[in-house]
Design a protein around this motif. Sequence first.
Motif, PDB file in Angstrom:
ATOM      1  N   VAL A   4       0.861  -1.149  -0.008  1.00 54.36           N
ATOM      2  CA  VAL A   4      -0.148  -0.052  -0.032  1.00 54.36           C
ATOM      3  C   VAL A   4       0.820   1.377   0.066  1.00 54.36           C
ATOM      4  O   VAL A   4       1.778   1.427   0.861  1.00 54.36           O
ATOM      5  N   PRO A   5       0.915   2.050  -1.080  1.00 59.19           N
ATOM      6  CA  PRO A   5       1.473   3.269  -1.073  1.00 59.19           C
ATOM      7  C   PRO A   5       1.282   4.228   0.019  1.00 59.19           C
ATOM      8  O   PRO A   5       0.273   4.577   0.703  1.00 59.19           O
ATOM      9  N   GLY A   6       2.312   4.543   0.883  1.00 59.82           N
ATOM     10  CA  GLY A   6       2.025   5.438   2.168  1.00 59.82           C
ATOM     11  C   GLY A   6       1.358   6.824   1.750  1.00 59.82           C
ATOM     12  O   GLY A   6       0.686   7.367   2.877  1.00 59.82           O
ATOM     13  N   GLU A   7       1.566   7.300   0.589  1.00 66.24           N
ATOM     14  CA  GLU A   7       0.658   8.486   0.343  1.00 66.24           C
ATOM     15  C   GLU A   7      -0.798   8.454   0.530  1.00 66.24           C
ATOM     16  O   GLU A   7      -1.523   9.501   0.911  1.00 66.24           O
ATOM     17  N   LEU A   8      -1.200   7.352   0.641  1.00 62.49           N
ATOM     18  CA  LEU A   8      -2.801   7.049   0.703  1.00 62.49           C
ATOM     19  C   LEU A   8      -3.097   7.500   2.104  1.00 62.49           C
ATOM     20  O   LEU A   8      -4.347   7.846   2.473  1.00 62.49           O
ATOM     21  N   SER A   9      -2.253   7.447   2.953  1.00 64.84           N
ATOM     22  CA  SER A   9      -2.414   7.579   4.489  1.00 64.84           C
ATOM     23  C   SER A   9      -2.335   8.975   5.050  1.00 64.84           C
ATOM     24  O   SER A   9      -2.436   9.132   6.264  1.00 64.84           O
ATOM     25  N   TYR A  10      -2.342   9.892   4.070  1.00 70.30           N
ATOM     26  CA  TYR A  10      -2.117  11.534   4.531  1.00 70.30           C
ATOM     27  C   TYR A  10      -3.650  11.953   3.991  1.00 70.30           C
ATOM     28  O   TYR A  10      -3.667  11.848   2.706  1.00 70.30           O
ATOM     29  N   ALA A  11      -4.020  12.665   4.789  1.00 68.63           N
ATOM     30  CA  ALA A  11      -5.350  13.567   4.242  1.00 68.63           C
ATOM     31  C   ALA A  11      -4.775  14.650   3.795  1.00 68.63           C
ATOM     32  O   ALA A  11      -3.468  14.960   3.866  1.00 68.63           O
ATOM     33  N   GLY A  12      -5.576  15.310   2.877  1.00 68.10           N
ATOM     34  CA  GLY A  12      -5.191  16.784   2.189  1.00 68.10           C
ATOM     35  C   GLY A  12      -4.551  16.380   0.810  1.00 68.10           C
ATOM     36  O   GLY A  12      -4.745  15.307   0.472  1.00 68.10           O
ATOM     37  N   SER A  24       1.278  17.619  -1.174  1.00 66.32           N
ATOM     38  CA  SER A  24       1.897  18.291  -0.038  1.00 66.32           C
ATOM     39  C   SER A  24       2.164  17.076   0.961  1.00 66.32           C
ATOM     40  O   SER A  24       2.849  17.292   2.139  1.00 66.32           O
ATOM     41  N   VAL A  25       2.203  15.835   0.725  1.00 68.85           N
ATOM     42  CA  VAL A  25       2.471  14.813   1.616  1.00 68.85           C
ATOM     43  C   VAL A  25       3.695  13.727   0.874  1.00 68.85           C
ATOM     44  O   VAL A  25       4.315  13.958  -0.120  1.00 68.85           O
ATOM     45  N   PRO A  26       4.248  13.171   1.908  1.00 74.00           N
ATOM     46  CA  PRO A  26       5.608  12.440   1.672  1.00 74.00           C
ATOM     47  C   PRO A  26       4.921  11.081   0.600  1.00 74.00           C
ATOM     48  O   PRO A  26       3.960  10.710   0.952  1.00 74.00           O
ATOM     49  N   ARG A  27       5.963  10.792  -0.289  1.00 74.49           N
ATOM     50  CA  ARG A  27       5.691   9.963  -1.220  1.00 74.49           C
ATOM     51  C   ARG A  27       6.589   8.904  -1.314  1.00 74.49           C
ATOM     52  O   ARG A  27       6.613   8.027  -2.329  1.00 74.49           O
ATOM     53  N   ASN A  28       7.396   8.752  -0.387  1.00 71.18           N
ATOM     54  CA  ASN A  28       8.107   7.784  -0.408  1.00 71.18           C
ATOM     55  C   ASN A  28       8.123   6.578   0.728  1.00 71.18           C
ATOM     56  O   ASN A  28       9.044   5.911   0.986  1.00 71.18           O
ATOM     57  N   GLN A  29       6.930   6.379   1.197  1.00 69.23           N
ATOM     58  CA  GLN A  29       6.508   5.293   2.318  1.00 69.23           C
ATOM     59  C   GLN A  29       5.664   4.292   1.881  1.00 69.23           C
ATOM     60  O   GLN A  29       5.008   4.408   0.672  1.00 69.23           O
ATOM     61  N   MET A  30       5.734   3.243   2.409  1.00 68.11           N
ATOM     62  CA  MET A  30       4.706   2.179   2.177  1.00 68.11           C
ATOM     63  C   MET A  30       4.318   1.209   3.466  1.00 68.11           C
ATOM     64  O   MET A  30       4.998   1.279   4.329  1.00 68.11           O
ATOM     65  N   ARG A  31       3.098   0.851   3.420  1.00 69.00           N
ATOM     66  CA  ARG A  31       2.518   0.005   4.229  1.00 69.00           C
ATOM     67  C   ARG A  31       2.745  -1.449   4.070  1.00 69.00           C
ATOM     68  O   ARG A  31       1.977  -1.539   2.906  1.00 69.00           O
ATOM     69  N   LEU A  32       3.313  -2.289   4.792  1.00 71.47           N
ATOM     70  CA  LEU A  32       3.516  -3.811   4.472  1.00 71.47           C
ATOM     71  C   LEU A  32       2.627  -4.643   5.466  1.00 71.47           C
ATOM     72  O   LEU A  32       2.891  -4.511   6.834  1.00 71.47           O
ATOM     73  N   SER A  33       1.851  -5.353   5.090  1.00 67.63           N
ATOM     74  CA  SER A  33       1.081  -6.112   6.088  1.00 67.63           C
ATOM     75  C   SER A  33       1.494  -7.421   6.088  1.00 67.63           C
ATOM     76  O   SER A  33       1.711  -8.283   5.162  1.00 67.63           O
ATOM     77  N   PHE A  34       1.397  -8.084   7.279  1.00 66.31           N
ATOM     78  CA  PHE A  34       1.836  -9.447   7.544  1.00 66.31           C
ATOM     79  C   PHE A  34       0.741 -10.335   8.098  1.00 66.31           C
ATOM     80  O   PHE A  34       0.875 -11.463   8.379  1.00 66.31           O
ATOM     81  N   GLY A  35      -0.445  -9.869   7.812  1.00 70.69           N
ATOM     82  CA  GLY A  35      -1.790 -10.401   8.344  1.00 70.69           C
ATOM     83  C   GLY A  35      -2.052 -11.586   7.217  1.00 70.69           C
ATOM     84  O   GLY A  35      -2.458 -12.895   8.097  1.00 70.69           O
ATOM     85  N   VAL A  36      -1.817 -11.506   6.064  1.00 70.23           N
ATOM     86  CA  VAL A  36      -2.486 -12.591   5.232  1.00 70.23           C
ATOM     87  C   VAL A  36      -1.548 -13.688   5.013  1.00 70.23           C
ATOM     88  O   VAL A  36      -1.782 -15.148   5.003  1.00 70.23           O
TER      89      VAL A  36
END
Length: 429
Positions: free
Chosen positions: A381-389, A393-405
Amino acid sequence: MTAPVPPLQLSQRWHYAKEQAISFLMQQAVENPQVISLAAGLVDADSLPVAETRHACERLLADDLAARNALQYGTTAGAVRLRRQILNLFAELEGRSPADLGITPEQIVLTTGSQQLLSIACEVLLDPGDICLVSGPTYFVFCGNLNGVGAEPIVIPADEHGMDTDKLESALQILEQAGQLSRVKLIYSVSYYENPSGICLADERRKRIVELARKYSKSHRICVLEDAAYRELRYDGPAHPSIWGYDATRSSVLYTQTFSKSFSPGVRIGFAVLPADLVKPVCDRKGNEDFGSPNFNQHLLAMVLESGEYRSHVDQVCAAYRAKRDAMLAAASEFFSDLEGVSWVRPHGGLYVWMSLPAHIHTGFSSELFRTAVAEGVMYVPGELSYAGPRESVPRNQMRLSFGVQGVDGIREGMQRLARAVRKIMSGR
């Protein structure tokens, strides 16, 4: 000759809510079945409570009267039987007796997962143009809830201790000086092992959020919405008190939790602990949607809680996720530790590891990295999705990694594939 069909006139609320990122992620997963998903926020299939659910169903259906009661319509606020059980569970989590909580079962409303409460809270508390203060990053689906009612999110930076409450107060001061404090209605916080960052809000900041909400409640009450979806998924580290616990008057904080992560998402039961004067407004809005969340599921879950099987199941779930978290952290160290400018958060609970890349490497859906990762057979999941607005204007170099599935082997392979993609982008290949 058939008359032409006139164009469909969709509502403004649809325009607010269109183009949800979750839809794109689901589409990508369906179209690329060979891809290892480190994006999906689903739970571990092997940990789902088949035996516990079977036992509860057998007991529930063995009594015709109880079975008919469960199969009938319920109430908007939910089954009293389950609300009483949840009061006991909540007291256990708070480290108090039920009598010491200062609330009654009437202040507990059962919802279709905690997501429904997030949506209803926005509908009940926010008009178009009202302001909600959120941390950056935050739960991206809640950003969609804000968009859906035309509210304006204001992002408060976060660090390794969660939302920066000094910056929260600065934002409130600026709004007051600009004559805009009357628009501020809500502060939103994912207090435990945040989706997406995995960070737990520091205890002193929990207390201060409540203090600031009360301090700046001048012409009207500013509420705090505490999203505790991951509270019971703690693998190590300290046990934190809730934000709600610092609200001595029980009037400022709306607390929501779900059984989707700790028991089963298919049962779709969550709950809210509400200020007494918010129960009717929430139920009024909820009644327009569903007359009450699934009644049979509520009675089934009450059976599980009454039997004592719930607590042992949560222990099993935490053990399974702890191993998966450790596998992802080990893989991050194995495959990313030699890459300059790459870092990640070690969460004490939840389902996610938050990774940051060098600032010039973008991770969004349209980025070269995302395309390369899918080609390598992995998704995030691209990290920029997790910033409102505004996106610019948001950081574009982050990512969410899930270990659930994924299983432990799938996690390691997925992280190896992701590292290959990152190396290609960093080397310019």
